[in-house]
Structures are given as structure tokens and as C-alpha cells.
Design an enzyme around this catalytic site. Structure first.
Site, mmCIF file in Angstrom:
data_model
loop_
_atom_site.group_PDB
_atom_site.id
_atom_site.type_symbol
_atom_site.label_atom_id
_atom_site.label_comp_id
_atom_site.label_asym_id
_atom_site.label_seq_id
_atom_site.Cartn_x
_atom_site.Cartn_y
_atom_site.Cartn_z
ATOM 1 N N TYR A 93 0.761 -1.127 -0.092
ATOM 2 C CA TYR A 93 -0.105 0.057 -0.002
ATOM 3 C C TYR A 93 0.791 1.317 -0.045
ATOM 4 O O TYR A 93 0.609 2.263 -0.527
ATOM 5 C CB TYR A 93 -0.957 0.057 1.175
ATOM 6 N N LYS B 269 3.932 -14.758 4.835
ATOM 7 C CA LYS B 269 4.951 -15.699 4.100
ATOM 8 C C LYS B 269 6.167 -15.396 4.689
ATOM 9 O O LYS B 269 7.065 -14.826 3.893
ATOM 10 C CB LYS B 269 4.656 -15.141 2.688
ATOM 11 N N ASP C 184 -0.794 -19.182 2.948
ATOM 12 C CA ASP C 184 -1.404 -20.112 2.032
ATOM 13 C C ASP C 184 -2.044 -21.155 2.819
ATOM 14 O O ASP C 184 -3.102 -21.532 2.587
ATOM 15 C CB ASP C 184 -0.457 -20.698 1.024
ATOM 16 N N ASP D 52 -5.903 -8.529 2.262
ATOM 17 C CA ASP D 52 -6.803 -8.413 0.960
ATOM 18 C C ASP D 52 -7.194 -9.782 0.847
ATOM 19 O O ASP D 52 -8.445 -10.066 0.329
ATOM 20 C CB ASP D 52 -6.010 -7.594 -0.018
#
Ligand code: NAD
Length: 426
Positions: free
Chosen positions: A169, A239, A288, A312
Site C-alpha cells: 500500500y 509468508k 497459504d 486483502d
């Protein structure tokens, strides 16, 4: 479209109106709010379906406040302009008078605002986020009885805290083939030891900044929420195994917050331990893995803390599980300042037809009531919405969702649906 008039609503007339009654909410030095019984709440109607769904929300919130508190509490709604209406009336999409009013009022609510494509117009949503430093986007995702794509949607009840000011962002991008990309590439290879094989001449480069300060204030907000609302299972995602300096750091900083005096002993971090009374458990989950878990065992999580990009993905997947963004509220929250909003866009394809689903902004209105501490009124809205689903009544998208499942349902207009909700508040 039928206009719902109420004596506590002050539409914009030449300027934001000074209401005959009501007081502004006060932001205290410790960033808590002092909420009067008649708080002045600014609303931005929104573009596209905004003029249909925003009055519907006001109608439902008014009914809930009146039926819950009688004459003792009342919201005083004052319209402020942004988007198309602001451009038409004042020649700019986010006028200073709107920013000033929102600042004075501390808490507000808005419909969707469009960003005209290819006209060099900046997003008003981003400008508002920056102006008020709304660093956490909070999205509670729960099922209320609407048609959904999964067989057991009652298992979904999770609040996603998405960081709003950091990460991509706030990032900067250098496009392949530009002078800037060439310069950054040379710097990385010559000064920073980057290998040429990873940075061939045609690379584009995105810089992903993540800050300790911005992460920690966001994590504190999420942990406070979990503790105050007894939401036991909290995950921080990222991650971190791949992007150690950013997403890995985000996770590490979250665990550092858990050790701060405010949280020590209340936020436990042993993955094998069960949180006791007054405790919540913080664990890390790779992004994930979380996306898989949300589908396979969504009831495992009460709160998910994410940085911007992961937040998001996760909030949209969670929303899809319970029927889509049309059923999900949202709050942009900073140090006290808050702006609640619908999660979907302007939906120009159905604007003016009276068929838009007003639930996202209406549930955002309920979320705003909770934020003001008016929890009983918020609960009355949730209960009434549930009853409309039990009675199989809703806007055409809701009715057709039921019909696709072989269940008979009645389709009503946006405003009729607001009235159906309000009539079920007791
Ligand atoms: P959209 O949400 O406006 O529309 C996607 C589809 O969903 C359309 O078919 C629309 O009819 C349907 N839909 C959306 N809301 C609905 C509702 N309440 N009831 C029934 N159907 C509904 O998404 P988009 O087309 O990608 O975006 C349009 C504009 O909205 C863009 O300018 C975008 O920037 C803006 N936008 C604003 C916000 C915001 O203000 N927070 C959020 C997302 C998009």
C-alpha cells in the site's frame, strides 16, 4: 426511489448543515471516545447505488436506536459530500469542508465511492485513509442465514484485521524498461550484492516496506479487540518463510507485542496450550495455509491479523464463504478516528433500479453502533437481519440466491428490505 425522511437527518444544502440538536463525539487524550447521547454522525451517501443503500442503512439504524433506547439516545445524521456529488456541487471530489467535518465528528460512515479510470483522479478512499491515519481495516465475517456457496457457513465467524498504511500500500514501483528501474537495478547489483541472474536488464521492481511501529500499533488494536470480545483463537499471518525482512518481521513483531506489559499473561503464545478465562492465544500461520484452513475448518479462527496484501486475499476469501462482500461490513479505524463503509463498489450497472442489497452498509452501521458502545442496538440489528433470512425475504440478489437452492423467497426493493428489517426489530 422513495425518499425516507426523518427529523434527525440533515442533508447537505449548500454546505454541511449545523443540526438543531446533537453534540460531537469527543476524542480523549488517551484516544478513547466520549460519546454523547445524541452524537452527530456525518455520512457520505456514496456514488452509484450509494443514494439507495445509505438511506436504507439510516432507516434501520434509526429504528434500532429508537426501539432499544427510546428517547434517551439518538443519532443526528449530517450529510457531507465526497465523490460525484461533491464534484458536481463543489468542483472537487473530496472537499476540505468534508475533511474538516469528519475530523470534528471523529466517527462517520460512507457508501461506496468510485474512482474514474484514466482521468488521473486519485482514490478518495486512499485519501481518507491517509488523512485520518486509519491504520486498521476491520472486517467481521459471519453468517446470518443468507444463501452461501458452502454447506456449513455457520462455522465462519472471524474478524480480519488488515493493516491499511504499510506494505505494498505504501510501496513504490519501478516499471521494466524505465530509467528508474535501471538505476535501482544498478544500485542493487553494485552496492547491495544482488545477483545479476535475479535482476536481468528487463526487470520491473516493487518495493515492499514494512515498519515495526506501524505493525505493532495494528497488532495492539487486534489483540485488544480479541481480549475485549473473548475471541480466543488469534492468528497472525504472513509468508515469513519467504519474505523474512517484511512478512517474517511482521510476525515477529506481533509476538513482541504479546510480551508487552499490557498483554503479558493475557495473550498466550504456546501453540499447545489452551487459553484460560480472560486469555486469548496467538499463533502464526503461513498465508497459504490460512487460505486453505478458512475453507476446510473456518471455525478454527476468531481473529486474523494480516498486513496489507495478505489481508486483502484473506478478507475476500472469508467474505466469499458467506455469500460475498455484499454481506460484510467494514470499519477503517485509527487512533480513535473511524469511518465505517460498505465493502462492495458503486455497482453502476444496477444503480437507480431500487434493487441494491443494503446489508453491507447496514451491518457497517451496526458495527459503528458497537464502536460507540451501543451494543444492544447493534445486536437488535443483527437479530432482525437474521429474521429476514428466516422469513426468506430480501433484495433480488438474496431472493435469487435462495431460489437457486430450491427455496422459495420473496424479492423486495432496497427500501422495502430496510423496512422489513426495521419491522423485525423489537
Ligand atoms: P462493484 O462492487 O461495484 O460491482 C461488482 C458486481 O457486484 C456488480 O455486478 C454489481 O452490480 C454487484 N454489486 C455490488 N454491490 C452490490 C449490492 N450492494 N447489491 C447488489 N449487487 C451488488 O465492483 P466494481 O465494478 O469492481 O467497482 C465499481 C467502482 O466501485 C469502481 O470505481 C471502484 O473503484 C469502486 N469501489 C469502491 C469501493 C469503496 O468505496 N470502498 C470498494 C470497491 C470498489
Amino acid at each position: 426511489m422513495e425518499n425516507l425522511k426523518a427529523d434527525n437527518v440533515y442533508p447537505w444544502e449548500g454546505k454541511a448543515q449545523t443540526p438543531a440538536e446533537g453534540e460531537f463525539i469527543r476524542l480523549n487524550e488517551d484516544k478513547t471516545l466520549s460519546v454523547p447521547d445524541k452524537p452527530i454522525i456525518p455520512y457520505i451517501e456514496g456514488d452509484g447505488i450509494g443514494p439507495e443503500i445509505t438511506p436504507a442503512m439510516i432507516h434501520v439504524v434509526n429504528a434500532a436506536v429508537e426501539k432499544t433506547y427510546g428517547d434517551s439516545k439518538k443519532i443526528i445524521w449530517v450529510e457531507v459530500l465526497a465523490g460525484d456529488k461533491a464534484e458536481e456541487k463543489l468542483g472537487e471530489r473530496l472537499p476540505q469542508e468534508t475533511l474538516d467535518f469528519l475530523k470534528e465528528a471523529v466517527v462517520g460512515i460512507k457508501g461506496p465511492l468510485g474512482t474514474p479510470v484514466g482521468k488521473g483522479v486519485k482514490s478518495i478512499n486512499s485519501a481518507l485513509r491517509r488523512a485520518f491515519d486509519f491504520y486498521s481495516a476491520v472486517r467481521p465475517v459471519y453468517w446470518m442465514g443468507q444463501p452461501t456457496p458452502i454447506p456449513d457457513p455457520q462455522r465462519v465467524d472471524v474478524v480480519v484485521f488488515r493493516e491499511n498504511t504499510d506494505d505494498v500500500y505504501a510501496g513504490i514501483e519501478f516499471f521494466s524498461g524505465t530509467e528508474e528501474a535501471k538505476k535501482v537495478r544498478e544500485f542493487l547489483i553494485k552496492e547491495m550484492g544482488a545477483k545479476e541472474s535475479g535482476f536481468p536488464e528487463d526487470v520491473g521492481i516493487t518495493v515492499k516496506p514494512m515498519s515495526e511501529f506501524k505493525t505493532k500499533r495494528h497488532v495492539r488494536k487486534a489483540l485488544r479487540y480479541a481480549l475485549e470480545n473473548n475471541r480466543k483463537n488469534v492468528a497472525v499471518i504472513g509468508k515469513g518463510n519467504i519474505m523474512k525482512a517484511t512478512e517474517g518481521a511482521f510476525i515477529n513483531w506481533a509476538f513482541e507485542v504479546a510480551e508487552e506489559p499490557e498483554f503479558k499473561g493475557k495473550v498466550i503464545t504456546d501453540p499447545e496450550a489452551e487459553p484460560g478465562d480472560g486469555q486469548v492465544k496467538l499463533v502464526k500461520v503461513i498465508t497459504d495455509q490460512m487460505l486453505m484452513q478458512l475453507v476446510l475448518r473456518p471455525d478454527a479462527w476468531d481473529v486474523i491479523i494480516a498486513e496489507n496484501l495478505n489481508g486483502d486475499y484473506v478478507s475476500d476469501l472469508a467474505a466469499a464463504l458467506i455469500g460475498g462482500p455484499g454481506f460484510v461490513p467494514s470499519g477503517n479505524i485509527g487512533d480513535g478516528y473511524a469511518l465505517f463503509e460498505s465493502t462492495h463498489g458503486t455497482a453502476w450497472d444496477i444503480a437507480g433500479k431500487g434493487i441494491a442489497n443494503p446489508l453491507s452498509i447496514t451491518l457497517s452501521g451496526a458495527m459503528m453502533l458497537e464502536y460507540l458502545g451501543w451494543k444492544e442496538a447493534a445486536q437488535n440489528i443483527y437479530d432482525a437481519v437474521r429474521k429476514t433470512f428466516e422469513d426468506r425475504v430480501g433484495t433480488p440478489d438474496i431472493a435469487s440466491g435462495f431460489q437457486k437452492q430450491g427455496i422459495e423467497a420473496k424479492a423486495v426493493s432496497t427500501i422495502e428490505y430496510a423496512k422489513e428489517i426495521a419491522s423485525r426489530i423489537n
